[in-house]
Write a protein that holds these residues in place. Sequence first.
Motif, mmCIF file in Angstrom:
data_model
loop_
_atom_site.group_PDB
_atom_site.id
_atom_site.type_symbol
_atom_site.label_atom_id
_atom_site.label_comp_id
_atom_site.label_asym_id
_atom_site.label_seq_id
_atom_site.Cartn_x
_atom_site.Cartn_y
_atom_site.Cartn_z
ATOM 1 N N ASP A 248 69.489 42.186 -3.163
ATOM 2 C CA ASP A 248 69.707 41.225 -4.244
ATOM 3 C C ASP A 248 68.445 40.396 -4.482
ATOM 4 O O ASP A 248 67.802 39.935 -3.544
ATOM 5 N N TYR B 150 77.880 42.693 -1.997
ATOM 6 C CA TYR B 150 77.260 42.032 -3.141
ATOM 7 C C TYR B 150 76.859 40.629 -2.691
ATOM 8 O O TYR B 150 76.944 40.322 -1.497
ATOM 9 N N ARG B 151 76.374 39.810 -3.589
ATOM 10 C CA ARG B 151 75.860 38.499 -3.196
ATOM 11 C C ARG B 151 76.905 37.731 -2.386
ATOM 12 O O ARG B 151 78.038 37.514 -2.843
ATOM 13 N N VAL C 108 74.401 47.940 -3.623
ATOM 14 C CA VAL C 108 75.354 46.878 -3.973
ATOM 15 C C VAL C 108 76.637 47.521 -4.473
ATOM 16 O O VAL C 108 76.597 48.456 -5.295
ATOM 17 N N ASP D 63 74.831 39.893 -8.525
ATOM 18 C CA ASP D 63 73.700 40.739 -8.151
ATOM 19 C C ASP D 63 72.605 40.568 -9.196
ATOM 20 O O ASP D 63 72.893 40.243 -10.364
#
Length: 585
Positions: free
Chosen positions: A420, A454-455, A484, A520
């Motif tokens: 990311d 993901y984030r 991701v 992302d």
Amino acid sequence: MNPEGETPDLGIPRRLARDMTVADQHEWIRAELRRRPITRRAALRGGIGALAGLALAHGPWTGVARAAETGLVGRHLAFGDDPRTSMAIAGELTGKPAGKVLLDLGLDTGYGATVPVELRELVSQVPRGEDVRGGEQLFAHARAEGLTAGTTYHYRFRLPDGSTTPDATFRTAPAKGDRRPFTFTAFADQGVAGNAGDGNGGAAPPNALTALIAQDAPAFHLLAGDICYADRAGRGERGDSFNPGLWTRYFAAIEKSAAHTPWMFATGNHDMEALYDDGDSGHGYGGHAARLDLPRTGPSGCPSVYAFTHGCVGVVSVDANDLSTEIRANTGYSRGAQVQWLTDTLAAFRADPDVTFVVVFFHHCAYSTSDSHASDGGVRSALTPLFDRFSVDLAVQGHNHQYERTDPIRGGEAAREAPDRATVRPATDGTTYICVGSGGRRSNGWLDDGGARYRGRTGGDREIRSRVTGKDGEKSETVGWSRVRYAGYAYLRVEVQPEVPGRIATMRVHAVTDDGEEIDRVDLARPVPGVPVVPPPAVPSVSPAPPPAVPTTPAVPAVPAGWSRTPTGLSVPAGSTGSSPPRVL
């Protein structure tokens, strides 16, 4: 050939349809309708109804009352062959007009130009046992040509009774060499909110994503196939069968964005509608020819294959139905023409000094780890060598209903890690593949136990179990390129920052959920080729001292007739108020 629920249910017995090409299905339907002495009136009586039956709430109209209640809904735009000078404008009529439909066009709400409108009729007849379900639709299409690049235009449709659609605006693509930044958006697999079988309910998520895109007001939007799912859930059930009226609901739902922003469509497996006699040997795109008006820049016989340029970005729509080895109803229909055209098009983009980035969008995934379709071997073998050869920057995919981004890939392997907020240099690192089939349909899961990444969620094994479907069936593979993964609903917002030769241009790719949260981001950076633009050095000069100033009366610029002067020295039309800025002469 047609996995359960993956092609529209058109009334063909399942035991037959599963092994039919689209051309085979089209011929079966034609033969079945010829066998039955059913009049057009009877067919329409048995189904979704005629034009008026498809009408939604007409929305805000101006002008006189309509005795026949004929209106126009679902306005949507697409670029013409040259996005700088042409725009295609369309909508669906809710009744047959008593005269000509026209399009008013101009630089303001005074319009000033009139564009002719073509009406395209689409009659749908779907066999159901011994019955026939049917409907009739009428689409209005106008092509505005000879426009000025980088210019905002106003337009409205005008019906024979004098009523008009609300004013709307669009903007043409910038002139060649224009280096102003712009944004575009993308997703796939949208569908219609609250439709039976979607499992979503309410207005979210397809409408929520459309609202976010409308708020972004991008230069254009890409939809990588599986548009409205006119076959509803796609399970081939009798009560869940093909319904062309869903296209009416779909265009009405996206109008808040598509009436102002060109929506550029690729075709997916759910968009092959074998029902229509489309003049293309039964490939199933006749319905699209009536409803959509896409650029005509692709190979003959491939109506959803085209390319266009916007600023420094070259964009290509590929029909993955022609390449797929998973769903083979249309595989090989172009007989290699599409791949040859794509080769020539990518070569031309890379030879164009004004094109910095190349984006290709298509439906079936070359790379995915979904538990639904995963990767398509036919698409991978046809496209990825070309993407490596011509250094494609971004590949936008659909088909699997989730968001997944790869590390940059070259030669089938991840060339480097791209977490990311990473910066990827496609010229050396390879192509980033993003599956964004997260546009609204029920989400899929993952083949392995690694779950989402993901984030804020970065755990899980980097070696992922997956599969690819080739000519000989499914094959397991262990991959390291999946970076991701998010199983919810999301779209891409891509911010393009062009640059002058010798500097670095960027495409910042954001993944944004239907709640507006960014999960992302990856920056694609590419040097702009050419000689750097360096301003010449300042040359000092010595001038003689000026003579003493002589007091004079300042010259008063001439004021145009009908204009008045303001205390600032600017000129404005006589009678103007302070509510609008003065015009500088």
